[in-house]
Design a protein around this motif. Structure first.
Motif, PDB file in Angstrom:
ATOM      1  N   ALA A 119      23.883   3.665 -14.191  1.00 47.57           N
ATOM      2  CA  ALA A 119      24.891   2.650 -14.497  1.00 47.57           C
ATOM      3  C   ALA A 119      24.671   1.381 -13.681  1.00 47.57           C
ATOM      4  CB  ALA A 119      26.287   3.218 -14.237  1.00 47.57           C
ATOM      5  N   HIS A 122      21.392  -0.475 -14.908  1.00 43.98           N
ATOM      6  CA  HIS A 122      21.572  -1.151 -16.193  1.00 43.98           C
ATOM      7  C   HIS A 122      22.815  -2.050 -16.215  1.00 43.98           C
ATOM      8  CE1 HIS A 122      18.300   0.951 -18.244  1.00 43.98           C
ATOM      9  NE2 HIS A 122      18.686   2.050 -17.636  1.00 43.98           N
ATOM     10  N   GLU A 123      23.592  -2.044 -15.128  1.00 45.04           N
ATOM     11  CA  GLU A 123      24.809  -2.861 -15.009  1.00 45.04           C
ATOM     12  C   GLU A 123      25.744  -2.618 -16.196  1.00 45.04           C
ATOM     13  OE1 GLU A 123      24.532  -6.827 -13.646  1.00 45.04           O
ATOM     14  OE2 GLU A 123      22.918  -6.400 -12.215  1.00 45.04           O
ATOM     15  N   VAL A 124      26.125  -1.366 -16.372  1.00 45.52           N
ATOM     16  CA  VAL A 124      27.031  -0.992 -17.459  1.00 45.52           C
ATOM     17  C   VAL A 124      28.224  -0.234 -16.874  1.00 45.52           C
ATOM     18  CG1 VAL A 124      25.223  -0.907 -19.209  1.00 45.52           C
ATOM     19  CG2 VAL A 124      25.767   1.171 -17.909  1.00 45.52           C
ATOM     20  N   GLY A 125      29.271  -0.141 -17.685  1.00 46.11           N
ATOM     21  CA  GLY A 125      30.418   0.676 -17.312  1.00 46.11           C
ATOM     22  C   GLY A 125      31.149   0.202 -16.068  1.00 46.11           C
ATOM     23  N   HIS A 127      29.801  -1.396 -13.534  1.00 45.56           N
ATOM     24  CA  HIS A 127      28.893  -1.505 -12.402  1.00 45.56           C
ATOM     25  C   HIS A 127      28.074  -2.786 -12.528  1.00 45.56           C
ATOM     26  CE1 HIS A 127      29.533   2.604 -10.866  1.00 45.56           C
ATOM     27  NE2 HIS A 127      29.651   2.942 -12.138  1.00 45.56           N
TER      28      HIS A 127
END
Length: 355
Positions: A119, A122-125, A127
């Motif tokens: 996370a 990939h800088e998702v959710g 983060h």
């Protein structure tokens, strides 16, 4: 038992030193003020188990190549049977995928650490850098320091250029047989989602990762994805569990020197954090943001990297005081968050320092 340090000198980069039967200490460089990390090699039935991998630097890769070459000449041979990663931070996970490719060894991690690594990468959710900058703005960090942090975007990916895409999951209480010895997984919280320390009752050794360091205090932060987390309480509860281990246990930390004296160190960390909580509580007789309180917790110049950790730690301590009913959170119509003692809650807030 007071802390004592049985080994006064760490091994040089690229060298190893046996600290207990079948346990070998490595030290690798880091590109920060905290300039080193301790890694561990455990003799296994058919080769070696690696615990933590180091930050992805060419110099660290060169050290690993030297070590792997030397292992091939030892009685255990050069085969790597597994790679255990205590948590997702780049100095621990950084070269896990590279070592997996080099050796063919499986990576072992907890679910929380494995998924968080992906996370963050990939800088998702919730983060990544932008959620962090929004969090820090809400907690009063000025525009100049936010801009400096934004320029450091991608720092995690530089430390962890590739990620494992398959792993073997560790659970709290798992028992691993490494060579002739049992190792039990002890999951802790507060520093990272599901940090895996390893304890061998056969050898009386705890590989503590970042959960128990001999002199510096482990960074305890609150992240944008869990803004109300009581990370400090989670951390203190986790290290309290180490009190049940025998007092003569040899603690192998990720930073600093191996030591004896678990209970004394746990007591010292409780006292350290309570002192910081009292400082913040006193400062919040009038409303203050986390950014305004950095100088209270860290009365020195902070570089950009240190500012990131300092903000997370300040928020963690303020959240702890809020959860304990010792401070009250105030959020104005611009979204700026300040904290104030119950007695000072009726007083008007000070000038906005948020930028």
């Amino acid at each position: 038992m007071l802390p004592d340090y049985p080994f006064a000198t760490p091994p040089a980069a690229g060298e190893t030193f046996e600290v207990a039967p079948g346990i070998h200490w490595l030290r690798m460089p880091l590109p920060f003020a905290l300039n080193h990390i301790n890694l561990w090699l455990l003799e296994d039935d058919d080769g070696w188990t690696i615990v933590d991998t180091g930050f992805a630097l060419d110099t660290v890769k060169d050290c690993w190549r030297q070590i792997l070459d030397r292992l091939s000449t030892t009685p255990c041979g050069g085969h790597i049977s597994r790679i255990i990663v205590t948590h997702f931070h780049p100095d621990h996970l950084g070269l896990a995928a590279w070592l997996q490719d080099e050796t063919g060894a499986p990576v072992y991690m907890t679910l929380g650490e494995y998924l968080t690594a992906h996370a963050v990468w990939h800088e998702v959710g919730g983060h990544g850098n932008q959620p962090m900058l929004r969090q820090f703005r809400a907690h009063g960090l000025d525009a100049d320091r936010r801009a400096a942090l934004e320029r450091r975007s991608g720092g995690y990916n530089r430390g962890v250029p590739t990620l494992p895409t398959a792993y073997q999951r560790l659970f709290d209480g798992d028992e691993l047989r490494i060579g002739a010895h049992r190792w039990r997984v002890r999951v802790g919280f507060g520093h990272s989602p599901e940090h895996a320390a390893l304890y061998s009752p056969d050898l009386g050794v705890l590989i503590a990762g970042d959960m128990l360091l001999p002199k510096i205090s482990t960074n305890i932060s609150v992240f944008a994805v869990t803004p109300m987390a009581d990370s400090l309480a989670d951390f203190l509860d986790s290290i309290d569990r180490y009190r049940e281990l025998p007092p003569e246990t040899l603690v192998l930390p990720s930073h600093g020197l191996p030591f004896h004296g678990i209970e004394n160190r746990v007591d010292a960390l409780h006292a350290h954090h309570e002192e910081r909580l009292l400082l913040l509580e006193e400062a919040c007789a009038t409303p203050h943001s986390a950014a305004e309180l950095l100088i209270t917790l860290f009365p020195r110049d902070l570089d950009t990297h240190q500012t990131m950790f300092a903000m997370g730690e300040a928020i963690a301590h303020l959240n702890r005081l809020e959860h304990a009913g010792r401070l009250q959170r105030i959020e104005d119509d611009r979204g700026l968050i300040r904290f104030v003692s119950k007695q000072g809650a009726a007083r008007p807030p000070g000038k906005d320092q948020g930028g």
